[in-house]
Structure formats: structure tokens, C-alpha cells
Write an enzyme that holds these catalytic residues in place. Structure first.
Site, PDB file in Angstrom:
ATOM      1  N   MET A 148       0.511   3.766 -34.994  1.00 39.27           N
ATOM      2  CA  MET A 148       1.048   3.555 -36.352  1.00 39.27           C
ATOM      3  C   MET A 148       2.286   4.405 -36.564  1.00 39.27           C
ATOM      4  O   MET A 148       2.322   5.577 -36.184  1.00 39.27           O
ATOM      5  CB  MET A 148      -0.008   3.898 -37.386  1.00 39.27           C
ATOM      6  N   GLY A 191       0.404  15.059 -37.412  1.00 40.05           N
ATOM      7  CA  GLY A 191      -0.203  14.085 -36.512  1.00 40.05           C
ATOM      8  C   GLY A 191       0.176  14.351 -35.058  1.00 40.05           C
ATOM      9  O   GLY A 191       1.299  14.753 -34.755  1.00 40.05           O
ATOM     10  N   GLU A 192      -0.767  14.073 -34.160  1.00 38.01           N
ATOM     11  CA  GLU A 192      -0.486  14.202 -32.721  1.00 38.01           C
ATOM     12  C   GLU A 192       0.410  13.073 -32.224  1.00 38.01           C
ATOM     13  O   GLU A 192       0.848  13.087 -31.084  1.00 38.01           O
ATOM     14  CB  GLU A 192      -1.800  14.214 -31.929  1.00 38.01           C
ATOM     15  N   ALA A 208       6.811   6.332 -46.864  1.00 41.13           N
ATOM     16  CA  ALA A 208       6.487   5.066 -46.186  1.00 41.13           C
ATOM     17  C   ALA A 208       5.111   5.230 -45.527  1.00 41.13           C
ATOM     18  O   ALA A 208       4.943   5.002 -44.330  1.00 41.13           O
ATOM     19  CB  ALA A 208       7.560   4.668 -45.175  1.00 41.13           C
ATOM     20  N   GLN A 226       6.801  17.379 -31.781  1.00 38.04           N
ATOM     21  CA  GLN A 226       7.029  18.029 -33.080  1.00 38.04           C
ATOM     22  C   GLN A 226       5.909  19.025 -33.386  1.00 38.04           C
ATOM     23  O   GLN A 226       6.151  20.154 -33.827  1.00 38.04           O
ATOM     24  CB  GLN A 226       7.105  16.955 -34.166  1.00 38.04           C
ATOM     25  N   HIS A 255      -0.897   8.447 -41.930  1.00 42.22           N
ATOM     26  CA  HIS A 255      -0.693   9.532 -42.906  1.00 42.22           C
ATOM     27  C   HIS A 255      -1.970   9.765 -43.730  1.00 42.22           C
ATOM     28  O   HIS A 255      -2.342  10.902 -44.013  1.00 42.22           O
ATOM     29  CB  HIS A 255       0.429   9.174 -43.888  1.00 42.22           C
ATOM     30  N   ARG A 308       8.202   3.336 -38.723  1.00 43.35           N
ATOM     31  CA  ARG A 308       9.287   2.538 -38.137  1.00 43.35           C
ATOM     32  C   ARG A 308       8.794   1.182 -37.608  1.00 43.35           C
ATOM     33  O   ARG A 308       9.615   0.334 -37.292  1.00 43.35           O
ATOM     34  CB  ARG A 308       9.988   3.319 -37.024  1.00 43.35           C
ATOM     35  N   GLN A 315      17.321  15.931 -40.037  1.00 40.99           N
ATOM     36  CA  GLN A 315      16.666  15.616 -38.757  1.00 40.99           C
ATOM     37  C   GLN A 315      17.089  14.256 -38.215  1.00 40.99           C
ATOM     38  O   GLN A 315      16.565  13.813 -37.195  1.00 40.99           O
ATOM     39  CB  GLN A 315      15.148  15.730 -38.876  1.00 40.99           C
TER      40      GLN A 315
HETATM   41  O1  PAF Z   1       6.827  13.931 -39.156  1.00 43.46           O
HETATM   42  C1  PAF Z   1       7.544  13.762 -40.160  1.00 43.46           C
HETATM   43  O2  PAF Z   1       7.345  12.847 -40.963  1.00 43.46           O
HETATM   44  C2  PAF Z   1       8.701  14.697 -40.387  1.00 43.46           C
HETATM   45  O3  PAF Z   1       9.318  15.052 -39.205  1.00 43.46           O
HETATM   46  C3  PAF Z   1       8.323  15.948 -41.210  1.00 43.46           C
HETATM   47  C4  PAF Z   1       7.340  16.830 -40.474  1.00 43.46           C
HETATM   48  C5  PAF Z   1       7.731  15.524 -42.545  1.00 43.46           C
HETATM   49  C6  PAF Z   1       9.571  16.786 -41.481  1.00 43.46           C
HETATM   50  O4  PAF Z   1      10.516  16.070 -42.199  1.00 43.46           O
END
Ligand code: PAF
Length: 284
Positions: free
Chosen positions: A184, A147-148, A32, A153, A37, A187, A61
Site C-alpha cells: 500500500m 511503517g516498515e 492521502a 526511512q 497509515h 502513490r 523531501q
Molecule cells: O513517510 C512519510 O510519509 C514521510 O516521509 C514523513 C515521515 C511523514 C515525513 O514527511
């Protein structure tokens, strides 16, 4: 641009590239894809001759009642965008490829991921660190770009890579916003017009905090958080958290330090979408 579906093929291709002297960068995603990205792919291209975008909606996750089944998967469009951005290949494994039926091994970071989203989404970061490990072992990258926007994460992954000595350099890339300030996110497409308007309160609350800190570096953080809460709730956001933290350790700050990097992070739900946003401030 190639599409690779199996770990064996992915490893083989990466080894060939390394053998020819190329550096390999990975951009892990759940698809998506949006401008945020694509900006990661551009960063990756600055570091490596070969760029792999992984597209895998990682079931481990997502918690119970979260949006795993509804998660958008426009694979064709994602591949078109990766191709346009000049990615060398996309890695699109199946769930069975990534998680064999009797899979029983997890990677679990046990400190940085405990608070914030980790507290609200138990098991989330264990799923992330496990899949990122598996993706690293499939792609064998020299660099990985995150990404920040998902600041916690990024911190969890940096800690995991340090603790487990992964031979991968982690690169954090700046959060990308829509013109009106909304961070961005894949979701965002769940939001109706009214919810999207309300969601702007997340970035407004961060802007407000930056201005207040800029005006007065002794500002009372408790009061500031209460004012930010009002802004987010004014946008009909169901608040998860507002935290003002040390940027690296993610430890909570009781007062602002004289110098150094701090990070303000917010999370709230607007209708069906749980959204996060954050901003960094350098003090001193
Ligand atoms: O940030 C994301 O899109 C996800 O958490 C990742 C790092 C691809 C792991 O599934």
C-alpha cells in the site's frame, strides 16, 4: 477529534496531556491516508492514551521533477479516517508554520541514508530527518510509529534518534499489502490499470527471492538479483535498485550469513509512480 494548526497550540496540548499522566504517540504522515497509515494509528493506540496524526506534505523531501505539486491532499477524507480510527487530534501545519522564510537549519544523517533511495533522491532524507525533528519538537511524543514499508526511512530515523538522544521510542510497524500483494502506498493512485498490474512484479520478485533463499541458503545473490530484475522488467518497471542487505546496518551482503535478519529492498517506476517494497528474512 481536534485539528491543530500551529506548533504553539500543539506543544501546549501535548504538555497538558503529559501533565495529566497520558502518554502521547505520533503517527507522522503526508496525508492521502490508506489502510497502511490506519494500521499505524492502531499500533499507536496500543502504546499511548493520546494519538496525534500529523498531515504535512513536506516540500524539502521532494527533489526537482518529483511529484510535490501533484501529491494528493484529500484533507477532509483524511480527517474523517483519523476520527474513525480514534485519533485524539490531527496536526496540520502550513508550510510557513513548519519552515519560517529564513529557515536555515537542517538535520542530516550521514550514513544509513546514503545508499538506496538516498542515492537516487539526493537531499530526500535530509528533508525527512529535518521535518521529523520539527514534528517531534511540536508534538513532544513518547512514541513515534513509522511503517516498515519505508524501511530505509525507518532505519535513518532510528539512527537520528539514537545519535541525537531524542526522548522518543521509535516503533516500526509491518508493511500492509493489498489482497493481490501490492504494497500500500499513497502513490498507487497514480497507476492506471496496466501499470498497477505491472507493479505487482515488485512483490512477486520479493516472493521469488524468499522462496529461492528458503530452498538454498547458499544461493548466489548476484544471480538472484538478476532473476528479480527480469521479473520487475517483465512488469514494465523501470528499475531503480534491488538490494539484499543486513537489516540493521543496511550494509550490502555479498553472501548470505548463516543467521540473523536480512532485508531485501526493491524500487522501480511504473509510469508516473516510483514505488518501493521490501521483505525481511530471518536466517538460521
Ligand atoms: O513517510 C512519510 O510519509 C514521510 O516521509 C514523513 C515521515 C511523514 C515525513 O514527511
Amino acid at each position: 477529534m481536534q485539528q491543530i494548526k500551529t506548533i504553539a497550540q500543539m506543544q501546549e496540548l501535548s504538555k497538558q496531556w503529559h501533565f495529566s499522566g497520558d502518554k502521547v504517540a505520533v503517527v507522522p504522515t503526508m496525508g492521502a491516508l490508506h489502510e497502511g497509515h490506519l494500521s499505524l494509528i492502531r499500533v499507536a493506540k496500543k502504546h499511548a492514551q493520546k494519538v496525534i496524526v500529523t498531515i504535512f506534505v513536506n516540500p524539502t523531501q521532494f527533489g526537482e521533477g518529483e511529484d510535490l505539486d501533484a501529491y494528493p491532499q484529500p484533507l477532509k477524507e483524511d480527517m474523517r479516517l483519523c476520527d474513525l480510527e480514534g485519533a485524539s487530534a490531527v496536526f496540520t501545519p502550513s508550510a510557513a508554520e513548519m519552515y519560517p522564510k529564513d529557515s536555515s537549519t537542517w538535520v542530516d544523517e550521514a550514513q544509513v541514508g546514503l545508499g538506496l533511495c538516498g542515492a537516487k533522491r539526493p537531499g530526500h532524507f535530509r528533508g525527512v530527518t529535518t521535518i521529523v525533528t520539527k514534528l517531534f519538537l511540536a508534538v513532544l511524543p513518547d512514541y513515534a510509529i513509522f511503517g516498515e514499508k519505508d524501511f530505509q526511512q525507518l532505519a535513518v530515523i532510528r539512527r537520528m534518534v539514537r545519535d541525537l538522544n531524542f526522548p522518543v521510542t521509535i516503533i516500526g510497524a509491518p508493511l500492509i499489502r493489498e489482497k493481490d500483494g501490492l504494497a500500500m502506498s499513497s502513490r498507487n493512485r497514480y497507476l492506471n490499470t496496466e501499470q498497477r498490474q505491472g507493479a505487482l512484479s515488485l512483490s512477486s520478485s520479493l516472493k521469488y527471492a524468499c522462496e529461492k533463499i528458503d530452498e538454498d541458503n547458499q544461493v548466489l545473490l548476484k544471480k538472484l538479483k538478476a532473476q528479480m530484475k527480469e521479473i520487475i522488467e517483465g512488469g514494465q518497471g523501470k528499475l531503480d535498485y534491488i538490494e539484499i542487505l543486513h537489516a540493521e546496518s543496511l550494509e550490502e551482503l555479498a553472501i548470505l550469513p548463516d543467521s540473523g535478519e536480512i532485508r531485501i529492498l526493491v524500487a522501480a517506476s511504473f509510469g508516473p509512480a516510483r514505488l518501493i517494497d521490501n521483505v525481511g528474512i530471518t536466517l538460521g
